[in-house]
Design an enzyme around this catalytic site. Sequence first.
Site, PDB file in Angstrom:
ATOM      1  N   LYS A 190       8.633  12.276  15.418  1.00  0.00           N
ATOM      2  CA  LYS A 190       9.625  13.115  16.116  1.00  0.00           C
ATOM      3  C   LYS A 190      10.784  13.496  15.206  1.00  0.00           C
ATOM      4  CE  LYS A 190      11.298  13.378  20.319  1.00  0.00           C
ATOM      5  NZ  LYS A 190      10.901  14.542  21.091  1.00  0.00           N
ATOM      6  N   ILE A 250      -7.275  -5.087   1.335  1.00  0.00           N
ATOM      7  CA  ILE A 250      -6.694  -4.652   0.056  1.00  0.00           C
ATOM      8  C   ILE A 250      -6.002  -5.843  -0.600  1.00  0.00           C
ATOM      9  CG2 ILE A 250      -5.146  -3.033  -1.084  1.00  0.00           C
ATOM     10  CD1 ILE A 250      -7.483  -1.663   0.369  1.00  0.00           C
ATOM     11  N   ILE A 293       0.825  -1.206   0.000  1.00  0.00           N
ATOM     12  CA  ILE A 293       0.000   0.000   0.000  1.00  0.00           C
ATOM     13  C   ILE A 293       0.863   1.261   0.000  1.00  0.00           C
ATOM     14  CG2 ILE A 293      -1.571   1.358   1.452  1.00  0.00           C
ATOM     15  CD1 ILE A 293      -2.860  -1.293   2.343  1.00  0.00           C
ATOM     16  N   LYS A 310      -2.848   0.081  16.778  1.00  0.00           N
ATOM     17  CA  LYS A 310      -3.449   1.080  15.885  1.00  0.00           C
ATOM     18  C   LYS A 310      -4.321   2.068  16.653  1.00  0.00           C
ATOM     19  CE  LYS A 310      -1.704  -0.392  11.954  1.00  0.00           C
ATOM     20  NZ  LYS A 310      -0.590   0.340  11.311  1.00  0.00           N
ATOM     21  N   SER A 368      -3.496   3.326   9.678  1.00  0.00           N
ATOM     22  CA  SER A 368      -4.224   2.700  10.769  1.00  0.00           C
ATOM     23  C   SER A 368      -4.878   1.411  10.258  1.00  0.00           C
ATOM     24  CB  SER A 368      -5.264   3.695  11.283  1.00  0.00           C
ATOM     25  OG  SER A 368      -5.942   3.154  12.378  1.00  0.00           O
ATOM     26  N   ASP A 404      15.009   0.372  10.510  1.00  0.00           N
ATOM     27  CA  ASP A 404      13.868  -0.183  11.247  1.00  0.00           C
ATOM     28  C   ASP A 404      13.234   0.975  12.022  1.00  0.00           C
ATOM     29  OD1 ASP A 404      12.276  -1.464  13.288  1.00  0.00           O
ATOM     30  OD2 ASP A 404      13.413  -3.310  12.925  1.00  0.00           O
TER      31      ASP A 404
END
Length: 289
Positions: A134, A198, A28, A169, A151, A74
């Site tokens: 951040k 999806i 996605i 989430k 999400s 990561d």
Amino acid sequence: MATISTAVFKENLFNGKVLFCTGGGSGICKAMTEAVMRHGANAFIIGRKLDRLAKSAAELSNATGRQCGYAAADVRNPVLIKEAVEKCVAQFGRIDFVICGAAGNFLTTIDAMSENAFRTVLEIDTIGTFITIKATLPHVRATRGSYILMSAILYDRGLAYQAHAAAAKAGVDALGRVVAVEEGPRGVRCNSIAPGPIRDTEGFDRLTVGTPEDVDNSAKSRVPLQRYGAVADIANCGVFLFSDAANWITGQLIAVDGGELHTNMGMVPNYPANVLEPATMASVIKGKL
Ligand code: COA
């Protein structure tokens, strides 16, 4: 099948803009990156696998005629993410848009889940999103830019086999609302997208169970718009949310799911038997590990 649209917004919509996308090497988030690049932006993608990133960056550049940089990192590692942000800014000079897309998931009951399994998904999804926000925030403030957090529609109803991802989430969305409120006065927007099922993604393969026929048929009973989603459905929403057409939308969670949220979601077949007797479900899941 839905395709990435360049017919709704001008092709030069994002000229001069830069997208920073975690999880952009596949699925996605790769499609979202492509859609933003097709509208003129350069992009920088983050993932854990360097070879896959390099291949995807080349594909994205070739497909769109824009530049795509990359760094292996990561999202659980703040030092690597900060270095990736610096590399992006060194290459492109700015960051306007951020997609926090890196995520981890698998099917398992709480009973069968180790503390470390639960913690791992929270660390990737929730803490990884915090770390990415951040690290990018000074640059996004400078451009009065915009965030999209990835999400999932998991936590409103207590979806079995998804305690870890649901908790993660929920945290992501809570974080996004705080970003919207704290950063709104500086002109920064932050929204979440919750994709429905999806097709042709790692998530779909990991999270659907049953025979291919069952899976095909269940789209009709699960999704009011009568089909599974395509990556382009999410990508098109991403273009909208980053565009000025959405410039008074912030702190929102948008389900892009063909209306699935409003059905009772048949992700766990044979409910409640597969929760009371997890052995049946476990044998199905085992085939996917
Ligand atoms: N069922 C139950 N527990 C599982 C599991 C599964 N299918 N997969 C992993 N775990 C547990 C591990 O056993 C480990 O716990 P333990 O130390 O108590 O044994 C813990 O989760 C961490 O696993 P590990 O493989 O060390 O973590 P990782 O950081 O290498 O991988 C994951 C992260 C687990 C999310 C992995 O599935 C992953 O990298 N996925 C790719 C991204 C993805 O999930 N995409 C789909 C998005 S929908």
